[in-house]
Scaffold this active site. Structure first.
Site, mmCIF file in Angstrom:
data_model
loop_
_atom_site.group_PDB
_atom_site.id
_atom_site.type_symbol
_atom_site.label_atom_id
_atom_site.label_comp_id
_atom_site.label_asym_id
_atom_site.label_seq_id
_atom_site.Cartn_x
_atom_site.Cartn_y
_atom_site.Cartn_z
ATOM 1 N N SER A 1 0.803 -1.227 0.000
ATOM 2 C CA SER A 1 0.000 0.000 0.000
ATOM 3 C C SER A 1 0.833 1.274 0.000
ATOM 4 O O SER A 1 0.334 2.337 -0.362
ATOM 5 C CB SER A 1 -0.927 0.013 1.216
ATOM 6 O OG SER A 1 -0.176 -0.113 2.407
ATOM 7 N N ASP B 1 -4.192 7.892 7.967
ATOM 8 C CA ASP B 1 -5.304 7.037 8.411
ATOM 9 C C ASP B 1 -4.914 6.120 9.557
ATOM 10 O O ASP B 1 -5.553 5.105 9.788
ATOM 11 C CB ASP B 1 -5.857 6.225 7.236
ATOM 12 C CG ASP B 1 -4.811 5.280 6.652
ATOM 13 O OD1 ASP B 1 -3.705 5.177 7.207
ATOM 14 O OD2 ASP B 1 -5.113 4.626 5.630
ATOM 15 N N HIS C 1 -1.116 4.638 7.312
ATOM 16 C CA HIS C 1 -0.385 5.287 6.218
ATOM 17 C C HIS C 1 -0.200 6.767 6.500
ATOM 18 O O HIS C 1 -0.914 7.346 7.316
ATOM 19 C CB HIS C 1 -1.146 5.075 4.907
ATOM 20 C CG HIS C 1 -1.462 3.629 4.662
ATOM 21 N ND1 HIS C 1 -2.671 3.080 5.001
ATOM 22 C CD2 HIS C 1 -0.708 2.631 4.148
ATOM 23 C CE1 HIS C 1 -2.655 1.786 4.700
ATOM 24 N NE2 HIS C 1 -1.487 1.489 4.183
#
Ligand SMILES: *[C@@H]1O[C@H](CO)[C@@H](O)[C@H](O)[C@H]1NC(C)=O
Length: 391
Positions: free
Chosen positions: A45, A357, A360
């Protein structure tokens, strides 16, 4: 409409003039990195620029929140599948190198992305990806619905092989084309350990998996070099002990476990240990392939500097604050909700935060990390991105 009457010699002159101009511009910049014609990226990610977006049928609902606002709000103004409010490290690298932002492979494969040029780079990184294959986690009894690990580094390499004929055909052509490209191999491997920690495994147990993860990354690097890769950037793990998620979910009652910045020492020590093993392997590979540039990207220290002196980088919020959902890591009784869940409140100005978040980082944080890589000092060798060849 009539064709413009421009003679071919005029075009030729313009091209030469443009080339001379480009040389001047780029050789005067501190990083003369325009010599790369493409970036091919593998990872999770941290580098996913939308693969997850085109794979909605496989992703668990928690991960699919990335397809909801406010993801993407700062730069793209809509969710792109990037796990941030805006651009990622890979986007800043692409901007600096002068190639278009990387298109996600799955969008190309599924025919959803109509205009693409694989000669300018493709992104194979997928949110949730681990270095090791899903079968490995299954066999060890470590598989869990929340632990998809479905698109391992091996799967991503297979995707690259599938796409290769659109990049080059003969082995000599591949050597030439891939030789001019930049390969970003990672960050990958962080999730292998995140999964273990989430399943309640100890740091000591996670350490026994370090050689397996590094072997897998080494295998991928060798495979890419065999195909013709000449420049490979291999990031290590972040300073995970300073990560909001870690601080919130693995608090320690022993104050000795916290350093002066409030980071969890055992987790940072683990990341540091992993990174040292990775660097040793990269040094070994570099000696085996003296004609190739293997560059270690020090995500650990590039992120640590932000955590240690947030205000120096323009962050007014501490490492305990997350933007989306708006929250404080010391609130241990409130489970961490996923950014993107309807009705959650997020912060007004993500650029004040390091954590986007909870897991991240914000675009603002990624921008500093990218700068630290491109302008130094967080690559090994230093100035790793500047080209040696005289293109
Ligand atoms: C490689 O060969 C295939 C089949 O002939 C062709 O469609 C493709 O365009 C070729 N790739 C390149 C980069 O020239």
């Amino acid at each position: 409409m009539a064709k413009p009457a421009v003679s071919s010699s005029w075009i030729w002159f313009l091209s030469v003039a443009a080339l001379i101009h480009m040389r001047t511009v780029f050789s005067s910049s501190s990083t003369s990195s325009r010599c790369y014609t493409a970036i091919y990226s593998f990872g999770d990610s941290i580098a996913d620029t939308g693969n997850i977006y085109y794979d909605t049928e496989h992703i668990p609902s928690s991960t699919s929140m990335v397809l909801n606002p406010p993801y993407g709000e700062t730069f793209f103004h809509y969710p792109t599948g990037r796990y941030s409010d805006g651009r990622l490290i890979i986007d800043f690298l692409a901007e600096r190198i002068g190639v278009p932002l990387l298109k996600p492979y799955l969008g190309i494969k599924k025919g959803k992305i109509k205009t693409w040029n694989s000669l300018e780079g493709v992104n194979f990184a997928v949110g949730g990806a681990a270095a090791l294959d899903a079968s490995f986690f299954l066999e060890k009894g470590l598989y869990d619905v929340d632990v998809p690990a479905s698109y391992s580094l091996g799967v991503q390499l297979d995707w690259f092989m599938d796409l290769l004929p659109s990049i080059c055909n003969s082995s000599s052509e591949c050597k030439e084309v891939l030789g001019r490209s930049l390969f970003l191999v990672g960050e990958i491997g962080g999730n292998d350990f995140n999964y273990l920690f989430q399943l309640g495994k100890t740091i000591e147990e996670a350490m026994t998996y370090v050689p397996l993860v590094i072997n897998k990354i080494s295998w991928a690097i060798n495979k890419l070099i065999d195909l013709g890769a000449q420049t490979l950037v291999v990031p290590g793990n972040f300073a995970i002990g300073c990560n909001f998620f870690c601080l919130k979910n693995f608090p320690s009652s022993d104050m000795e476990d916290y350093d002066e910045s409030g980071c969890l020492k055992p987790f940072n020590n683990f990341a540091d240990y992993y990174n040292k093993q990775l660097l040793a392997e990269l040094n070994r590979l570099q000696e085996l392939h003296p004609d190739v540039n293997i560059i270690y990207a020090d995500y650990y220290h590039a992120s640590l500097q932000l955590y240690q002196s947030p205000e120096q980088f323009g962050f007014t919020k501490s490492i305990l604050d997350s933007c989306c959902p708006l929250g404080n890591a010391n609130n241990h009784n409130v489970p961490l909700k996923h950014c993107g869940e309807p009705g959650l409140i997020s912060c007004n100005d993500p650029s004040q935060y390091i954590s986007w978040d909870g897991v991240h980082l914000t675009e603002a944080a990624y921008k500093w990390i990218a700068k630290g890589l491109l302008e130094g000092p967080f690559t090994n060798p230093k100035n790793g991105f500047s080209c040696n060849s005289d293109i």
